[in-house]
Write a protein that holds these residues in place. Structure first.
Motif, PDB file in Angstrom:
ATOM      1  N   SER A 249       0.579  -1.297  -0.279  1.00 40.69           N
ATOM      2  CA  SER A 249      -0.135  -0.417  -0.125  1.00 40.69           C
ATOM      3  C   SER A 249       0.882   1.587   0.241  1.00 40.69           C
ATOM      4  O   SER A 249       0.368   2.014  -0.494  1.00 40.69           O
ATOM      5  CB  SER A 249      -0.573  -0.212   0.782  1.00 40.69           C
ATOM      6  OG  SER A 249      -1.787  -1.114   0.813  1.00 40.69           O
ATOM      7  N   ILE A 250       1.715   0.897   1.228  1.00 35.89           N
ATOM      8  CA  ILE A 250       2.182   2.623   1.017  1.00 35.89           C
ATOM      9  C   ILE A 250       3.382   2.904   0.165  1.00 35.89           C
ATOM     10  O   ILE A 250       3.485   3.818  -0.818  1.00 35.89           O
ATOM     11  CB  ILE A 250       3.698   2.387   2.518  1.00 35.89           C
ATOM     12  CG1 ILE A 250       3.846   3.461   2.254  1.00 35.89           C
ATOM     13  CG2 ILE A 250       4.179   1.687   2.292  1.00 35.89           C
ATOM     14  CD1 ILE A 250       4.691   3.894   3.967  1.00 35.89           C
ATOM     15  N   THR A 251       4.570   1.385  -0.571  1.00 39.27           N
ATOM     16  CA  THR A 251       4.772   1.753  -2.275  1.00 39.27           C
ATOM     17  C   THR A 251       4.223   2.349  -3.466  1.00 39.27           C
ATOM     18  O   THR A 251       4.500   3.411  -3.929  1.00 39.27           O
ATOM     19  CB  THR A 251       5.350   0.608  -2.424  1.00 39.27           C
ATOM     20  OG1 THR A 251       4.927  -0.313  -2.723  1.00 39.27           O
ATOM     21  CG2 THR A 251       6.682   0.119  -1.204  1.00 39.27           C
ATOM     22  N   TYR A 252       2.826   2.037  -3.671  1.00 40.55           N
ATOM     23  CA  TYR A 252       2.049   2.492  -4.175  1.00 40.55           C
ATOM     24  C   TYR A 252       1.319   3.379  -4.310  1.00 40.55           C
ATOM     25  O   TYR A 252       1.261   4.613  -5.206  1.00 40.55           O
ATOM     26  CB  TYR A 252       0.785   1.358  -4.727  1.00 40.55           C
ATOM     27  CG  TYR A 252      -0.260   1.463  -5.803  1.00 40.55           C
ATOM     28  CD1 TYR A 252       0.288   1.346  -7.237  1.00 40.55           C
ATOM     29  CD2 TYR A 252      -1.220   1.835  -5.596  1.00 40.55           C
ATOM     30  CE1 TYR A 252      -0.642   1.684  -8.786  1.00 40.55           C
ATOM     31  CE2 TYR A 252      -1.761   2.292  -6.839  1.00 40.55           C
ATOM     32  CZ  TYR A 252      -1.370   2.220  -8.304  1.00 40.55           C
ATOM     33  OH  TYR A 252      -2.445   2.725  -9.167  1.00 40.55           O
ATOM     34  N   TYR A 253       0.238   3.410  -2.683  1.00 43.73           N
ATOM     35  CA  TYR A 253      -0.281   5.145  -2.935  1.00 43.73           C
ATOM     36  C   TYR A 253       0.622   6.242  -3.153  1.00 43.73           C
ATOM     37  O   TYR A 253       0.764   7.390  -2.994  1.00 43.73           O
ATOM     38  CB  TYR A 253      -1.016   4.651  -1.806  1.00 43.73           C
ATOM     39  CG  TYR A 253      -2.336   3.872  -2.148  1.00 43.73           C
ATOM     40  CD1 TYR A 253      -3.719   5.245  -2.745  1.00 43.73           C
ATOM     41  CD2 TYR A 253      -2.261   3.091  -1.644  1.00 43.73           C
ATOM     42  CE1 TYR A 253      -4.142   4.130  -3.501  1.00 43.73           C
ATOM     43  CE2 TYR A 253      -3.514   2.468  -1.947  1.00 43.73           C
ATOM     44  CZ  TYR A 253      -4.018   2.669  -2.824  1.00 43.73           C
ATOM     45  OH  TYR A 253      -5.450   2.605  -3.422  1.00 43.73           O
ATOM     46  N   VAL A 254       2.064   6.251  -2.054  1.00 43.89           N
ATOM     47  CA  VAL A 254       3.901   7.256  -1.643  1.00 43.89           C
ATOM     48  C   VAL A 254       4.121   7.130  -3.352  1.00 43.89           C
ATOM     49  O   VAL A 254       4.392   8.278  -3.792  1.00 43.89           O
ATOM     50  CB  VAL A 254       3.725   7.292  -0.939  1.00 43.89           C
ATOM     51  CG1 VAL A 254       5.154   7.834  -0.477  1.00 43.89           C
ATOM     52  CG2 VAL A 254       2.958   6.935   0.141  1.00 43.89           C
ATOM     53  N   GLY A 255       4.807   6.214  -2.831  1.00 49.02           N
ATOM     54  CA  GLY A 255       5.445   6.102  -4.787  1.00 49.02           C
ATOM     55  C   GLY A 255       4.996   6.143  -5.687  1.00 49.02           C
ATOM     56  O   GLY A 255       5.190   6.258  -6.482  1.00 49.02           O
ATOM     57  N   ILE A 256       3.481   5.640  -6.198  1.00 50.89           N
ATOM     58  CA  ILE A 256       3.078   6.295  -7.762  1.00 50.89           C
ATOM     59  C   ILE A 256       2.219   7.424  -6.977  1.00 50.89           C
ATOM     60  O   ILE A 256       2.210   8.584  -8.040  1.00 50.89           O
ATOM     61  CB  ILE A 256       2.461   5.177  -7.876  1.00 50.89           C
ATOM     62  CG1 ILE A 256       3.637   3.850  -7.670  1.00 50.89           C
ATOM     63  CG2 ILE A 256       2.251   5.019  -9.319  1.00 50.89           C
ATOM     64  CD1 ILE A 256       3.551   2.621  -8.799  1.00 50.89           C
ATOM     65  N   GLY A 257       1.446   6.567  -6.705  1.00 51.91           N
ATOM     66  CA  GLY A 257      -0.169   7.682  -6.546  1.00 51.91           C
ATOM     67  C   GLY A 257       0.074   9.286  -5.637  1.00 51.91           C
ATOM     68  O   GLY A 257      -0.635  10.141  -6.787  1.00 51.91           O
ATOM     69  N   TYR A 258       0.744   9.224  -4.962  1.00 50.09           N
ATOM     70  CA  TYR A 258       1.186  10.671  -4.374  1.00 50.09           C
ATOM     71  C   TYR A 258       2.192  11.393  -5.648  1.00 50.09           C
ATOM     72  O   TYR A 258       2.252  12.584  -5.025  1.00 50.09           O
ATOM     73  CB  TYR A 258       2.130  10.731  -2.951  1.00 50.09           C
ATOM     74  CG  TYR A 258       2.343  12.020  -2.777  1.00 50.09           C
ATOM     75  CD1 TYR A 258       1.692  12.624  -1.755  1.00 50.09           C
ATOM     76  CD2 TYR A 258       3.448  11.682  -1.998  1.00 50.09           C
ATOM     77  CE1 TYR A 258       1.827  14.096  -1.236  1.00 50.09           C
ATOM     78  CE2 TYR A 258       3.786  13.060  -1.376  1.00 50.09           C
ATOM     79  CZ  TYR A 258       3.223  14.068  -0.970  1.00 50.09           C
ATOM     80  OH  TYR A 258       4.152  15.307  -0.405  1.00 50.09           O
ATOM     81  N   ALA A 259       3.359  10.616  -6.217  1.00 52.35           N
ATOM     82  CA  ALA A 259       3.799  10.990  -6.882  1.00 52.35           C
ATOM     83  C   ALA A 259       4.167  12.091  -7.313  1.00 52.35           C
ATOM     84  O   ALA A 259       4.570  13.211  -7.896  1.00 52.35           O
ATOM     85  CB  ALA A 259       4.879  10.255  -7.523  1.00 52.35           C
ATOM     86  N   PRO A 260       2.949  12.686  -8.020  1.00 56.80           N
ATOM     87  CA  PRO A 260       2.581  13.877  -9.677  1.00 56.80           C
ATOM     88  C   PRO A 260       2.370  15.368  -8.675  1.00 56.80           C
ATOM     89  O   PRO A 260       2.959  16.211  -8.837  1.00 56.80           O
ATOM     90  CB  PRO A 260       1.118  13.432  -9.728  1.00 56.80           C
ATOM     91  CG  PRO A 260       1.634  11.711 -10.169  1.00 56.80           C
ATOM     92  CD  PRO A 260       1.974  11.411  -8.963  1.00 56.80           C
ATOM     93  N   THR A 261       1.792  15.013  -7.271  1.00 67.07           N
ATOM     94  CA  THR A 261       1.522  15.648  -6.156  1.00 67.07           C
ATOM     95  C   THR A 261       2.880  15.672  -5.378  1.00 67.07           C
ATOM     96  O   THR A 261       3.529  17.109  -5.777  1.00 67.07           O
ATOM     97  CB  THR A 261       0.923  15.205  -4.833  1.00 67.07           C
ATOM     98  OG1 THR A 261      -0.594  15.386  -5.778  1.00 67.07           O
ATOM     99  CG2 THR A 261       0.415  16.645  -4.490  1.00 67.07           C
ATOM    100  N   PHE A 262       3.859  15.158  -5.225  1.00 65.25           N
ATOM    101  CA  PHE A 262       4.953  15.581  -4.442  1.00 65.25           C
ATOM    102  C   PHE A 262       5.531  16.396  -5.801  1.00 65.25           C
ATOM    103  O   PHE A 262       6.253  17.032  -5.264  1.00 65.25           O
ATOM    104  CB  PHE A 262       5.640  14.109  -4.396  1.00 65.25           C
ATOM    105  CG  PHE A 262       7.638  14.470  -3.788  1.00 65.25           C
ATOM    106  CD1 PHE A 262       7.327  14.655  -3.242  1.00 65.25           C
ATOM    107  CD2 PHE A 262       8.080  14.065  -4.706  1.00 65.25           C
ATOM    108  CE1 PHE A 262       8.778  15.138  -2.198  1.00 65.25           C
ATOM    109  CE2 PHE A 262       9.823  14.601  -4.405  1.00 65.25           C
ATOM    110  CZ  PHE A 262       9.388  14.812  -2.949  1.00 65.25           C
TER     111      PHE A 262
END
Length: 436
Positions: free
Chosen positions: A256-269
């Motif tokens: 979950s954290i690799t997907y939602y932070v590493g991928i899903g949140y990446a554009p916002t980051f």
């Protein structure tokens, strides 16, 4: 309780396979679930303006709604897990998709902050609650269905296709989000342009619902006698197989954290920390989604050939040692460095999730398999998926340390690796070779 305790472990492997058509529909239909959830994340900055007034407070409110509504996933998992173990896997897949269709259609029709003020945000949250509830049993229901219907020696590959399909949904979401923000700007984007991706999602969900209506029921479930079914699957799986629930939670936590932070949140980051434009950040996210799709089936095949444990250990170590550096690269402001960081994070997340799908389901040898998988998987997703982007954003604000989200991933990986190291191998081909 006795019904679960006396369920033979070979039942998962001793059944005729489901038809290829039904397996394809089940596996590919995860596109819709991940299309919607990643679309919301990829359009965070747009949604923050349209529904929450924009600015730093609007972004925080958008991520808070995402995190808060995720708490309904375990609730949905409990409800749909009970239905799946008592009535059947197919009804779960039909009901969940029907609710998802309604949620996306209504979202596309919502009034905006400019029209009705703060009420718009509350209406968006209501639709996110409905979506989260319905998704609670969606992915675990699909994986349970695939694990029970696939040929045992190809189970890792077949279930990895569901993960790949979900990434297709993510690819479609980021691609449409990028196209939307590229072709619509200013008032047009905020008034009606943002609605187009949600309308497309509703149409796809409706079409998927029709295809699911023609699916076969799981042969494992059909072979069960009514007297053998667990009376209260959720309670009984916690009593009989708490260790399996805990292992499923741990494995899902890192996924979950690799997907939602590493991928899903990446554009916002990339927009906030790397100072990329909305469209540039989303195009980088599109490249990352392609990387996941390419990695996933190979990880699934490797898990069938070499076992679940070694492949999970490989991607777990990669998550622990590369995440911090990759976020540093994405924050550098360099397009090439950001692309490298996004691709590596996506590949690690995709590889782990591909193997985790079959591994979690194989932990359970009871007839409450769907309840057990839903409980372990969705609880971890609610905590490490729903809240992780918000926590990552807050850590950056509080510490002014841009790679903080990468440190989050690394810490979770270090905590989960011992669980994988000590768990038993579950890949049928590897277990059979070890037996002989």
């Amino acid at each position: 309780m006795a019904a679960i305790a006396h369920t033979p472990a070979r039942r998962l492997d001793d059944h005729p396979p489901i038809s290829r058509g039904s397996l394809t529909v089940a596996g590919m239909s995860t596109i819709i679930e991940w299309y919607d959830f990643t679309l919301y994340l990829y359009m965070t900055t747009v949604i923050s303006r349209v529904f929450f007034g924009g600015g730093t407070g609007g972004t925080a409110a958008t991520l808070l709604v995402f995190a808060f509504t995720y708490l309904l996933r375990p609730v949905g998992a409990a409800v749909f897990g009970h239905i799946g173990d008592r009535i059947g896997r197919k009804p779960v897949l039909l009901i969940s998709m029907a609710l998802m269709t309604v949620a996306m259609l209504v979202t596309a029709l919502l009034p905006t902050y400019a029209s009705i003020g703060a009420t718009a945000g509350w209406l968006m949250m209501a639709m996110r609650c409905l979506m989260s509830f319905s998704v609670g049993g969606e992915y675990s229901g699909v994986i349970t269905y695939l694990v029970e219907g696939a040929e045992p020696k190809r189970r890792g590959f077949i279930t990895s296709l569901a993960s790949a399909a979900s990434e297709v949904g993510g690819l479609m979401a980021v691609g449409l989000a990028a196209l939307t923000t590229s072709f619509f700007t200013g008032p047009d984007l905020d008034s009606w342009g943002w609605r187009i991706p949600f309308f497309i999602g509703a149409i796809m969900a409706g079409a998927t619902l029709l295809m699911r209506s023609r699916m076969d029921e799981s042969p494992v479930f059909e072979e069960e006698d009514e007297d053998d079914k667990a009376t209260n699957p959720l309670v009984e799986v916690l009593r009989v197989e708490p260790g399996a629930v805990a292992r499923g939670f741990a494995i899902s936590a890192l996924g979950s954290i690799t997907y939602y932070v590493g991928i899903g949140y990446a554009p916002t980051f990339l927009q906030n920390a790397g100072e990329f434009s909305e469209s540039d950040a989303l195009w980088l996210g599109t490249a990352a989604a392609v990387a996941v799709i390419l990695v996933t089936p190979f990880a699934g095949m490797a898990a069938d050939r070499f076992g679940r444990r070694p492949i999970l250990l490989l991607f777990g170590v990669l998550a622990a040692v590369t995440s911090l550096t990759m976020f540093q690269l994405m924050a550098s402001g360099s397009r090439g460095a950001a692309l490298t960081g996004a691709l590596v994070l996506a590949a690690v997340a995709g590889g782990w999730s591909a193997v985790a799908a079959s591994t979690i389901a194989e932990q359970f040898k009871s007839k409450a398999r769907m309840s057990g998988m839903a409980l372990g998987f969705t609880t971890a997703t609610a905590i490490f998926g729903g809240f992780a982007p918000l926590v990552g954003e807050r850590l950056i604000e509080m510490t002014d340390w841009k790679p903080a989200p990468g440190a989050m991933i690394a810490i979770v990986a270090l905590c989960v690796l011992p669980v994988v190291w000590y768990q038993k191998e579950t890949a049928p081909a590897v277990v059979e070779n070890e037996t002989h």
